[in-house]
Write an enzyme that holds these catalytic residues in place. Structure first.
Site, PDB file in Angstrom:
ATOM      1  CE  LYS A 142     -38.847 -16.753   9.834  1.00 31.71           C
ATOM      2  NZ  LYS A 142     -38.431 -15.372   9.513  1.00 31.71           N
TER       3      LYS A 142
ATOM      4  CD  GLN B 225     -42.664 -15.857   3.020  1.00 30.13           C
ATOM      5  OE1 GLN B 225     -42.341 -14.941   2.278  1.00 30.13           O
ATOM      6  NE2 GLN B 225     -41.835 -16.836   3.336  1.00 30.13           N
TER       7      GLN B 225
ATOM      8  CE  LYS C 210     -41.745 -18.399  -0.739  1.00 27.33           C
ATOM      9  NZ  LYS C 210     -40.780 -17.358  -1.040  1.00 27.33           N
TER      10      LYS C 210
ATOM     11  CE  LYS D  72     -41.243 -10.579   1.397  1.00 25.59           C
ATOM     12  NZ  LYS D  72     -40.423 -11.758   1.161  1.00 25.59           N
TER      13      LYS D  72
ATOM     14  N   GLY E 187     -34.905 -11.030   6.070  1.00 26.05           N
ATOM     15  CA  GLY E 187     -34.497 -10.154   4.974  1.00 26.05           C
ATOM     16  C   GLY E 187     -35.239 -10.463   3.688  1.00 26.05           C
ATOM     17  CG  ASP E 188     -37.674  -9.986  -0.061  1.00 29.14           C
ATOM     18  OD1 ASP E 188     -37.743 -11.185  -0.330  1.00 29.14           O
ATOM     19  OD2 ASP E 188     -38.047  -9.110  -0.857  1.00 29.14           O
TER      20      ASP E 188
ATOM     21  CB  THR F  69     -32.923 -18.521  -0.752  1.00 29.07           C
ATOM     22  OG1 THR F  69     -33.333 -18.086   0.540  1.00 29.07           O
ATOM     23  CG2 THR F  69     -34.087 -18.423  -1.706  1.00 29.07           C
TER      24      THR F  69
ATOM     25  CG  ASN G 297     -29.024 -14.198   0.069  1.00 29.62           C
ATOM     26  OD1 ASN G 297     -29.957 -14.991   0.064  1.00 29.62           O
ATOM     27  ND2 ASN G 297     -27.954 -14.398   0.811  1.00 29.62           N
TER      28      ASN G 297
ATOM     29  CB  SER H 184     -35.993 -18.313   8.474  1.00 25.91           C
ATOM     30  OG  SER H 184     -35.244 -17.339   7.790  1.00 25.91           O
TER      31      SER H 184
HETATM   32  P1  NDP Z   1     -31.072  -8.942  -3.172  1.00 27.81           P
HETATM   33  O1  NDP Z   1     -31.476  -7.560  -2.836  1.00 27.81           O
HETATM   34  O2  NDP Z   1     -29.925  -9.555  -2.478  1.00 27.81           O
HETATM   35  O3  NDP Z   1     -30.793  -9.071  -4.741  1.00 27.81           O
HETATM   36  C1  NDP Z   1     -31.746  -8.723  -5.696  1.00 27.81           C
HETATM   37  C2  NDP Z   1     -31.085  -8.824  -7.049  1.00 27.81           C
HETATM   38  O4  NDP Z   1     -32.063  -8.654  -8.059  1.00 27.81           O
HETATM   39  C3  NDP Z   1     -30.055  -7.735  -7.276  1.00 27.81           C
HETATM   40  O5  NDP Z   1     -29.053  -8.229  -8.116  1.00 27.81           O
HETATM   41  C4  NDP Z   1     -30.864  -6.661  -7.961  1.00 27.81           C
HETATM   42  O6  NDP Z   1     -30.106  -5.762  -8.759  1.00 27.81           O
HETATM   43  C5  NDP Z   1     -31.732  -7.513  -8.853  1.00 27.81           C
HETATM   44  N1  NDP Z   1     -32.951  -6.806  -9.218  1.00 27.81           N
HETATM   45  C6  NDP Z   1     -33.797  -6.131  -8.412  1.00 27.81           C
HETATM   46  N2  NDP Z   1     -34.779  -5.583  -9.123  1.00 27.81           N
HETATM   47  C7  NDP Z   1     -34.542  -5.937 -10.412  1.00 27.81           C
HETATM   48  C8  NDP Z   1     -35.205  -5.679 -11.622  1.00 27.81           C
HETATM   49  N3  NDP Z   1     -36.300  -4.938 -11.666  1.00 27.81           N
HETATM   50  N4  NDP Z   1     -34.668  -6.194 -12.751  1.00 27.81           N
HETATM   51  C9  NDP Z   1     -33.544  -6.948 -12.718  1.00 27.81           C
HETATM   52  N5  NDP Z   1     -32.875  -7.203 -11.588  1.00 27.81           N
HETATM   53  C10 NDP Z   1     -33.367  -6.709 -10.461  1.00 27.81           C
HETATM   54  O7  NDP Z   1     -32.407  -9.834  -2.983  1.00 27.81           O
HETATM   55  P2  NDP Z   1     -32.532 -11.386  -2.793  1.00 27.81           P
HETATM   56  O8  NDP Z   1     -31.514 -12.093  -3.598  1.00 27.81           O
HETATM   57  O9  NDP Z   1     -32.641 -11.665  -1.352  1.00 27.81           O
HETATM   58  O10 NDP Z   1     -33.989 -11.651  -3.401  1.00 27.81           O
HETATM   59  C11 NDP Z   1     -34.201 -11.904  -4.786  1.00 27.81           C
HETATM   60  C12 NDP Z   1     -35.564 -12.509  -4.989  1.00 27.81           C
HETATM   61  O11 NDP Z   1     -35.672 -13.738  -4.238  1.00 27.81           O
HETATM   62  C13 NDP Z   1     -36.744 -11.664  -4.512  1.00 27.81           C
HETATM   63  O12 NDP Z   1     -37.863 -11.927  -5.344  1.00 27.81           O
HETATM   64  C14 NDP Z   1     -37.010 -12.206  -3.118  1.00 27.81           C
HETATM   65  O13 NDP Z   1     -38.341 -11.943  -2.707  1.00 27.81           O
HETATM   66  C15 NDP Z   1     -36.786 -13.678  -3.366  1.00 27.81           C
HETATM   67  N6  NDP Z   1     -36.502 -14.468  -2.187  1.00 27.81           N
HETATM   68  C16 NDP Z   1     -35.448 -14.182  -1.371  1.00 27.81           C
HETATM   69  C17 NDP Z   1     -35.175 -14.973  -0.286  1.00 27.81           C
HETATM   70  C18 NDP Z   1     -33.961 -14.762   0.565  1.00 27.81           C
HETATM   71  O14 NDP Z   1     -33.694 -15.615   1.432  1.00 27.81           O
HETATM   72  N7  NDP Z   1     -33.186 -13.711   0.355  1.00 27.81           N
HETATM   73  C19 NDP Z   1     -36.062 -16.093   0.093  1.00 27.81           C
HETATM   74  C20 NDP Z   1     -37.089 -16.373  -0.888  1.00 27.81           C
HETATM   75  C21 NDP Z   1     -37.310 -15.563  -1.956  1.00 27.81           C
HETATM   76  P3  NDP Z   1     -29.804  -4.284  -8.216  1.00 27.81           P
HETATM   77  O15 NDP Z   1     -28.639  -4.443  -7.308  1.00 27.81           O
HETATM   78  O16 NDP Z   1     -29.511  -3.513  -9.453  1.00 27.81           O
HETATM   79  O17 NDP Z   1     -31.044  -3.792  -7.516  1.00 27.81           O
END
Ligand code: NDP
Length: 445
Positions: free
Chosen positions: A90, A111, A114, A126, A165-166, A209, A240, A377
């Site tokens: 997962k 993961q 976690k 992943k 998603g991620d 999250t 997200n 999830s």
């Molecule tokens: P999204 O794609 O929804 O959002 C990612 C955000 O981070 C965007 O605002 C993006 O900006 C920004 N970002 C990406 N790369 C960079 C960078 N190099 N420097 C600064 N900002 C950056 O992803 P999520 O919110 O889903 O995921 C965010 C983090 O949380 C990841 O590490 C993910 O693995 C982790 N995560 C997510 C989960 C989930 O349920 N969604 C669960 C557990 C962990 P831009 O639009 O400019 O790319």
């Protein structure tokens, strides 16, 4: 460090010379469980750590698709099925140009731990692609998702491997991926989570999250005689996780003053207007700098790393790996930060994490703090299997319960090994003990 742990780590570095992110994640985890290995010489005899650090299976494939100009594009596709000791693999799918095997192995490895902490029956995996959905039309994204699933579908299944998603994979991408899986496999099962509510998704998954992060941080503060209410918070990212962390922190009485995307950050002393951020990011798929077109008194700085210079009590890094380095940690500490909660996966470098812990900052590591997404999830999978649908309040209450439970589990594990308030060590040990137990029960396989 325990000799066995140190040997496994050295071998891992030799065998994976071009995988810095994976080595970084493995180093943090293996160093933390050294104390447990001291008490269990049988781990070495059974080759437990060698098995744990090698994925059960890595699938790599080409993803050919046709863009709107009729040109053939070819991306790389991956699924790392890391460990299924506790349950089916997962873990999310990431679509971002930076995606490579090292990043996916680091994410898959994290993961496993976690998922163990959630207490639910899920293993670790992943996947993803170096495809960049940014700037692509809906049709291009759909064609890419279909091409990706045309290969992936034969490797996944509701009891085998359940992606979600991620970064770069949100509701739109999950919809296209699920639609094509359903067509190819001729079955409507919980093979993906984060599905739309119309076709098997769970209420509160979208928020899980970010909300879960704040529930855990809040519990950590309460248990240390502090509170979230009235505190100033900086949340990096505006995707997200960031959006719903901001929402819950605000609901609990904190003031979020800065958010960012990969281009820059906005600072709003009055508190971030989250409805506007949602409109920009979720509806328009725009850039965070558009915030200052509406709020003229807010400030936009075109460098996202600078977000950590904003003075705050609590920092919630929710964007991406290694976004918060040692220098940023020093600035945050100097500015009086007293708690950090990782919403993203490994957003804090090893050096920065050490700075926070040495300075007595309450530090909640991602594998515990952001586990609410995958936990929900798993609740989505449970609802699908039973053909039932829980209300938002029911799911949210279960999520809160899980996050509070995770905090106490990691806190107790840290205390048990004489590392009070070191939640990095506590999380790694608590997660590892369960995984090790399951792996040993299964024998050498
Ligand atoms: P999204 O794609 O929804 O959002 C990612 C955000 O981070 C965007 O605002 C993006 O900006 C920004 N970002 C990406 N790369 C960079 C960078 N190099 N420097 C600064 N900002 C950056 O992803 P999520 O919110 O889903 O995921 C965010 C983090 O949380 C990841 O590490 C993910 O693995 C982790 N995560 C997510 C989960 C989930 O349920 N969604 C669960 C557990 C962990 P831009 O639009 O400019 O790319």
């Amino acid at each position: 460090m325990n000799k066995y742990v140190s040997k496994v780590l050295e071998d891992l570095k030799t065998k994976n010379p071009n995988q810095p992110e994976f080595i970084q994640a493995a180093t943090e985890i293996l160093e933390s469980i050294s104390l447990v290995c001291d008490e269990h010489p049988e781990y070495e005899e059974k080759g437990l750590l060698e098995m744990l650090t090698e994925p059960e299976r890595v699938i790599m494939f080409r993803v050919p698709w046709v863009d709107d100009n009729g040109k053939v594009q070819v991306n790389k596709g991956y699924r790392v099925q890391f460990n299924s000791a506790i349950g089916p693999y997962k873990g999310g799918l990431r679509f971002h140009p930076s995606v490579n095997l090292s990043i996916l192995k680091f994410l898959g490895f994290e993961q496993i731990f976690k998922n163990s902490l959630t207490t639910l029956p899920i293993g670790g995996g992943k996947g993803g692609s170096d495809f960049d959905p940014k700037g692509k039309s809906d049709n291009e994204v759909m064609r890419f998702c279909q091409a990706f699933m045309a290969e992936l579908y034969r490797h996944i299944g509701a009891d085998t491997d359940v992606p979600a998603g991620d970064i770069g994979v949100g509701a739109r991408e999950i919809g296209y991926l699920f639609g094509y899986y359903k067509k190819l496999a001729n079955e409507h099962t919980a093979v993906l989570t984060g599905r739309g509510l119309e076709y098997g998704g769970s209420l509160a998954r979208k928020q899980a999250t970010g909300y879960g992060l704040v529930y855990l941080v809040n519990e950590m503060l309460t248990c240390n005689g502090k509170e979230l209410k009235g505190k100033t918070v900086v949340v990096s990212g505006s995707g997200n996780v960031a959006i719903y962390a901001c929402e819950k922190a605000t609901q609990l009485g904190a003031k979020v003053v800065a958010m960012c995307d990969s281009n820059g950050y906005v600072y709003d002393a009055n508190g971030i207007d989250l409805d506007l951020v949602k409109e920009i990011k979720e509806v328009r798929r725009g850039r965070i700098k558009e915030y200052v077109d509406v709020h003229k008194d807010a400030k936009y700085v075109p460098d996202c790393r600078e977000i950590w210079t904003v003075k705050c009590d609590i920092a919630l890094p929710c964007a991406t790996q290694n976004e918060l380095d040692e220098k940023s940690a020093e600035i945050l500490i100097k500015n009086g930060v007293f708690a950090v909660g990782e919403g993203a996966n490994m957003p804090t470098t090893l050096e920065a994490t050490k700075k926070f812990i040495d300075a007595g900052v309450l530090f909640a590591p991602g594998k515990a703090a952001n586990a609410g997404g995958v936990a929900t999830s798993a609740l989505e999978m449970a609802q699908s299997s039973q053909r039932i649908f829980w209300s938002f309040e029911e799911v949210d209450a279960k999520l809160k319960n899980i996050m509070v439970g995770i905090f106490h589990n990691i806190d107790n594990a840290a205390r048990k090994y004489g590392k009070e308030n070191n939640f990095v060590i506590g999380a790694n040990i608590a997660a590892f003990e369960k995984i090790a137990g399951a792996m040993l029960a299964h024998g050498i396989c």
